[in-house]
Design an enzyme around this catalytic site. Structure first.
Site, PDB file in Angstrom:
ATOM      1  N   ARG A 186       0.761  -1.353  -0.050  1.00  0.00           N
ATOM      2  CA  ARG A 186       0.131   0.235   0.120  1.00  0.00           C
ATOM      3  C   ARG A 186       1.203   1.333  -0.166  1.00  0.00           C
ATOM      4  NH1 ARG A 186      -3.334  -2.077  -2.178  1.00  0.00           N
ATOM      5  NH2 ARG A 186      -5.736  -2.464  -1.595  1.00  0.00           N
ATOM      6  N   HIS A 198      -0.637   1.024 -10.339  1.00  0.00           N
ATOM      7  CA  HIS A 198      -1.474  -0.128  -9.750  1.00  0.00           C
ATOM      8  C   HIS A 198      -1.903  -1.337 -10.443  1.00  0.00           C
ATOM      9  CE1 HIS A 198      -3.530  -0.266  -5.632  1.00  0.00           C
ATOM     10  NE2 HIS A 198      -3.462  -1.548  -6.213  1.00  0.00           N
TER      11      HIS A 198
END
Length: 311
Positions: free
Chosen positions: A226, A274
């Site tokens: 993250r 991502h």
């Protein structure tokens, strides 16, 4: 648990609808809505909510079950209050395989000097360099869950020495050793590569900060966990000081990464949007329907989120 009204919302809701309507024979009532157009009446209607994250006007109302279409659940866990009687599950599919191949691709690119040879070719120069074997590398992986284990298992097949770091330090055969977070300094000093797979929790927020980076001795850093686990300002400073040789970042504290962000400009930072573990509609539906069947049959759930841990 009996479920009847299931609200499905995401940017790919039409693809999900097409697959679910073909495969589902369970007699449930489904409502498919673009995440930008969710109304309060949709949320009041549902007893199950399926999406990557809670929409802005999210409210529990009569919900019994929330299912994340992604592996990360930090946006759900960070809600102001979570109803204790609402089940939270997440998608588990090929994420480990995808992230393993993502990490391996950049490791090989560096060890095989792809950039250097491309630059030499552009200049029409014959400049031999001896590629570095994967088996000479020492890797520290933060997170020993499903994804961390998959990366470790793949790397061990190439003879890489892999150390895992976890909250508990519990031994795991997929790693050469596992150490407790806070006791890994000596392994970091010897590491060639550090890979982060950690979820975002209060404990991991900006865990990779200046103090942590000062321990390193010119290691590569890959973040597929993250974005908010990393202090971006400290990261740039650590790269400039050669504490970190190069960083490969797939996740960021703010996504999409703003054009004004300084991370874009650094020559020793590689940015990807991502994509290290995308959720395909097919895999999302397969996991969702399997979880639905297990819930209604009162079977164990491997993808149930521990709200106290945040993952």
């Amino acid at each position: 648990m009996e479920l009847q009204n299931i609200l499905v919302t995401s940017r790919m809701y039409k693809e999900l609808e097409s697959i679910i309507e073909k495969e589902d024979k369970r007699g449930k009532a489904f409502r498919y809505v673009d995440e930008k157009h969710i109304k309060d009446e949709d949320l009041r209607w549902a007893d199950a909510y399926v999406s990557f994250y809670p929409v802005e006007n999210f409210a529990f109302h009569q919900l019994k079950w929330v299912h994340s279409l992604g592996a990360g659940v930090d946006r759900y866990v960070q809600l102001d209050s979570w109803k204790e009687d609402v089940l939270l599950t997440r998608t588990v599919c090929s994420f480990g395989e995808r992230m393993s191949e993502y990490c391996l691709s950049y490791m090989l690119s560096e060890l095989q000097y792809h950039d250097a040879f491309q630059k030499a070719q552009n200049k029409k120069k014959w400049q031999p360099l001896e590629p570095i074997l994967l088996s000479t590398q020492k890797v520290v992986i933060y997170g020993t869950g499903e994804i961390g284990q998959a990366i470790a298992e793949m790397l061990k097949q190439f003879g890489v020495h892999v150390t895992g770091v976890s909250r508990s330090g519990t031994r795991n055969q997929r790693f050469h050793q596992v150490v407790t977070a806070g006791d890994e300094a000596s392994y970091l000093q010897e590491a060639d590569w550090i890979i982060n797979t950690l979820p975002l929790t209060p404990e991991t927020n900006h865990m990779f900060n200046a103090e942590w980076m000062n321990i390193l001795q010119s290691a590569y850093f890959i973040n597929v966990g993250r974005g908010a686990t990393v202090d971006a300002v400290a990261l740039i400073e650590a790269i400039n000081k050669r504490k970190i040789k190069k960083a490969f970042l797939d996740v960021f504290e703010v996504e999409p990464l703003p054009e004004s962000d300084m991370l874009w400009e650094h020559k020793n930072i590689v940015i990807t949007p991502h994509i290290s573990a995308v959720t395909t509609p097919e895999e999302a539906v397969a996991c969702f329907l399997d979880t639905l069947d297990r819930i209604e049959a009162d079977k164990p759930l491997e993808n149930k989120v521990d709200l106290n841990r945040g993952y």
